[in-house]
Design a protein around this motif. Structure first.
Motif, mmCIF file in Angstrom:
data_model
loop_
_atom_site.group_PDB
_atom_site.id
_atom_site.type_symbol
_atom_site.label_atom_id
_atom_site.label_comp_id
_atom_site.label_asym_id
_atom_site.label_seq_id
_atom_site.Cartn_x
_atom_site.Cartn_y
_atom_site.Cartn_z
ATOM 1 N N GLY A 501 0.839 -1.194 0.000
ATOM 2 C CA GLY A 501 0.000 0.000 0.000
ATOM 3 C C GLY A 501 0.875 1.246 0.000
ATOM 4 N N ASN A 502 0.244 2.407 -0.025
ATOM 5 C CA ASN A 502 0.988 3.677 -0.093
ATOM 6 C C ASN A 502 1.585 4.119 1.235
ATOM 7 N N MET A 503 1.038 3.623 2.357
ATOM 8 C CA MET A 503 1.467 4.119 3.669
ATOM 9 C C MET A 503 2.656 3.309 4.190
ATOM 10 N N LYS A 504 3.788 3.472 3.512
ATOM 11 C CA LYS A 504 4.994 2.732 3.871
ATOM 12 C C LYS A 504 5.521 3.194 5.238
ATOM 13 N N PRO A 505 6.140 2.307 5.972
ATOM 14 C CA PRO A 505 6.565 2.649 7.337
ATOM 15 C C PRO A 505 7.688 3.672 7.408
ATOM 16 N N TRP A 506 8.392 3.909 6.313
ATOM 17 C CA TRP A 506 9.456 4.924 6.322
ATOM 18 C C TRP A 506 8.941 6.305 5.899
ATOM 19 N N LEU A 507 7.642 6.403 5.623
ATOM 20 C CA LEU A 507 7.051 7.681 5.224
ATOM 21 C C LEU A 507 6.246 8.293 6.367
ATOM 22 N N LYS A 508 6.022 9.601 6.280
ATOM 23 C CA LYS A 508 5.146 10.258 7.258
ATOM 24 C C LYS A 508 3.701 9.798 7.090
ATOM 25 N N LEU A 509 3.388 9.222 5.934
ATOM 26 C CA LEU A 509 2.045 8.696 5.685
ATOM 27 C C LEU A 509 1.767 7.414 6.467
ATOM 28 N N ALA A 510 2.796 6.828 7.069
ATOM 29 C CA ALA A 510 2.663 5.521 7.710
ATOM 30 C C ALA A 510 1.551 5.510 8.755
ATOM 31 N N ILE A 511 0.892 4.371 8.877
ATOM 32 C CA ILE A 511 -0.127 4.185 9.913
ATOM 33 C C ILE A 511 0.601 4.041 11.247
ATOM 34 N N GLY A 512 0.344 4.973 12.167
ATOM 35 C CA GLY A 512 1.094 5.034 13.426
ATOM 36 C C GLY A 512 1.033 3.764 14.253
ATOM 37 N N ARG A 513 -0.077 3.064 14.163
ATOM 38 C CA ARG A 513 -0.257 1.842 14.962
ATOM 39 C C ARG A 513 0.750 0.756 14.587
ATOM 40 N N TYR A 514 1.157 0.727 13.303
ATOM 41 C CA TYR A 514 2.050 -0.333 12.841
ATOM 42 C C TYR A 514 3.519 0.082 12.777
ATOM 43 N N LYS A 515 3.796 1.374 12.775
ATOM 44 C CA LYS A 515 5.161 1.842 12.537
ATOM 45 C C LYS A 515 6.187 1.273 13.527
ATOM 46 N N PRO A 516 5.851 1.121 14.819
ATOM 47 C CA PRO A 516 6.841 0.539 15.748
ATOM 48 C C PRO A 516 7.282 -0.869 15.369
#
Length: 535
Positions: A501-516
């Motif tokens: 998807g577009n919300m990659k974890p290295w982007l500010k678009l990332a879904i905060g719940r999954y980024k950790p």
């Protein structure tokens, strides 16, 4: 409500059902027709409804208010207020068009009072009472009757609303397109911190001959072709993302020194990728980095995708200055044509001595030991993958154009789709089935883009058709790059989680719940990462 009123309302609802659904909803238009046809009886009906619902309100006050149920209840004051408010908003528009600004102001004032009352009810959990609702309902009723007398009959009102529907639809469509474009631009952009990291690493590669000497030394390691070890393939131009894949894999492996990672990147990022993996330790795992530009055999005369990449029409479509605004922005993402993205179809040519590999995308995180994948029985199949047809969307007919007889004569439209991102690949079976030739065949058939529109999954579904072994769903959980509501238990049980998807974890678009889940495999103490994060 009397039987005659109810009987009259039904055909009117059917007559204007389209506009009901699009702009104001069923309650709005139904309320509009009801007010126009029965305005002489409205106050009596309101009083009657208030008396009937008084007992219900007293009971509801004793319990926790479900505001959704309250607003949907046919006898609640909240619903009456909401319907009158929506109706009043329609007349505000009409009054402004006729330059009756005083009436528009009066309606707007009562609408605000209505909104405040409903907001307070939603916040406090207390239902709207008779004493609170009655003055607003009566005053709004009076203004609505006044608007009806001053302005239009029902036909004129509906025509006015129709024009506003069309205008709102155009604005909504424009906003949707704009939002998609901006989201796509953000998803394709490289964050400054990662660009900074690439520059620092490339500087090291150019300034430090010892790194190049070490690379040459490791290039001939016999472990790179030892089929008793566990081999993983990653094709990427993102240094940090690739590092997370490698680090998460070795961190969860029982015997990390038995892991071998085969990375292929492009010429721009080759030096920085080499510098990073030569300068950091990954628990004794062997890591090889190749440059795709050294694959001279991968040329336009051999590969249809290379030929397509060099085609002038393709260049104009993906990179041209003047582009058709009717084409979905996602379809213009150059990554769908990027050679690195299609390199997965050439694994046997890149690694001719290997027998089995696990292919990993660069937007995954490994959470469990993956070495048991190598002992799975694929029953003679080439590709082991997690199927995604739990929902109807992921059947073959959703990815491919079955109106074309080339597809429909060979492929079952109801066949179950599967996912790229974590795949067990038997290279011996691949060579036997000549899957790369299958891929070339389908790419040639799709030269005009009529069989599928974009990506590597459609040609993958075709190339591996009848050659894919379904794996347990827990091996590969998808959706962390677009779905914020994945069950925690599913994520915790997953061997690999995929930020597709577009919300990659290295982007500010990332879904905060999954980024950790991604951040934990980054060495935050690394000096380059700290410098680039603060620069």
């Amino acid at each position: 409500m009397g039987r005659r009123a109810a009987d009259y309302r039904r055909p009117v609802r059917r007559r204007f059902s389209y506009w009901i659904r699009v702009l104001l909803g069923l309650s709005c238009i139904a309320g509009l027709v009801l007010f126009v046809v029965h305005h002489n009886h409205y106050e009596d009906q309101v009083e009657h409804s208030m008396l009937e619902s008084n007992a219900r309100v007293e009971h509801a006050a004793k319990e926790s208010l479900n505001f959704t149920q309250e607003i949907l209840s046919a006898t609640s004051f909240s619903r009456q207020l909401a319907e009158q408010m929506i109706l009043a908003k329609a007349y505000v528009i009409i009054a402004k068009e006729r330059n009756n600004l005083h009436l528009a102001w009066e309606l707007s004032s009562k609408i605000r009072s209505c909104q405040l009352l409903l907001s307070r009810a939603a916040m406090t959990g207390d239902p709207v009472t008779l004493e609170e609702a009655e003055p607003i309902i009566k005053s709004l009723s009076s203004l609505i009757f006044k608007a009806q007398d001053v302005h239009y009959d029902i036909a004129t009102t509906i025509m006015t609303m129709k024009s506003h529907i069309q205008a709102l639809e155009e604005r909504a469509n424009a906003a949707t397109v704009q939002s998609t474009v901006f989201g796509q631009i953000a998803a394709e952009a490289l964050p400054r911190s990662l660009h900074c990291l690439n520059i620092k690493l490339m500087s090291d590669w150019l300034k430090m001959p010892s790194l190049r000497e070490l690379s040459d030394e490791k290039r001939n390691s016999p472990r790179l072709v030892d089929n008793n070890l566990y081999h993983f393939c990653i094709f990427s131009d993102n240094v940090l993302a690739t590092s997370v894949v490698v680090n998460s894999t070795v961190s969860n492996a029982e015997h990390p020194t038995q892991l071998v990672f085969h990375i292929v990147t492009n010429g721009v990022n080759y030096g920085s990728m080499q510098a990073w993996f030569l300068g950091n330790d990954f628990k004794g795992a062997i890591i090889e980095v190749k440059n795709i530009e050294e694959f001279h055999w991968l040329n336009a005369s051999y590969s249809p995708i290379v030929k397509q990449l060099l085609d002038a029409d393709s260049q104009a479509f993906y990179f041209g200055r003047y582009q058709d605004i009717n084409v979905e922005p996602k379809m213009r993402n150059p990554k769908y044509l990027a050679l690195l993205n299609h390199l997965r179809f050439y694994i046997p040519e890149i690694y001719p001595q290997l027998e089995k590999v696990v292919f990993l995308d660069d937007d995954v995180v490994v959470q469990k030991d993956l070495t048991p994948l190598f002992s799975l029985d694929l029953h003679g199949n080439v590709n082991g993958a997690v199927e995604t047809c739990l929902e109807a969307f992921h059947r073959y007919y959703k990815y491919l154009n079955f109106s074309n007889t080339i597809i429909s004569s060979k492929i079952d439209p109801q066949a179950c789709g599967w996912a790229f991102g974590m795949n067990v690949i038997d290279l011996v079976a691949w060579r036997k089935a000549n899957v790369t030739a299958r891929y070339h065949y389908w790419q040639k058939q799709n030269a005009d883009g009529t069989l599928w529109k974009l990506g590597t999954l459609p040609p993958g579904l075709l190339s591996f058709y009848g050659l894919t072994e379904p794996l347990d769903r827990r091996w590969h959980v998808l959706g962390l790059g677009y779905d914020p509501n994945i069950d925690n238990r599913l994520i915790e049980s997953a061997a690999v989680i995929h930020f597709n998807g577009n919300m990659k974890p290295w982007l500010k678009l990332a879904i905060g719940r999954y980024k950790p889940l991604w951040d934990r495999y980054i060495n935050q103490t690394h000096s380059y990462l700290q410098d680039c994060a603060t620069s």
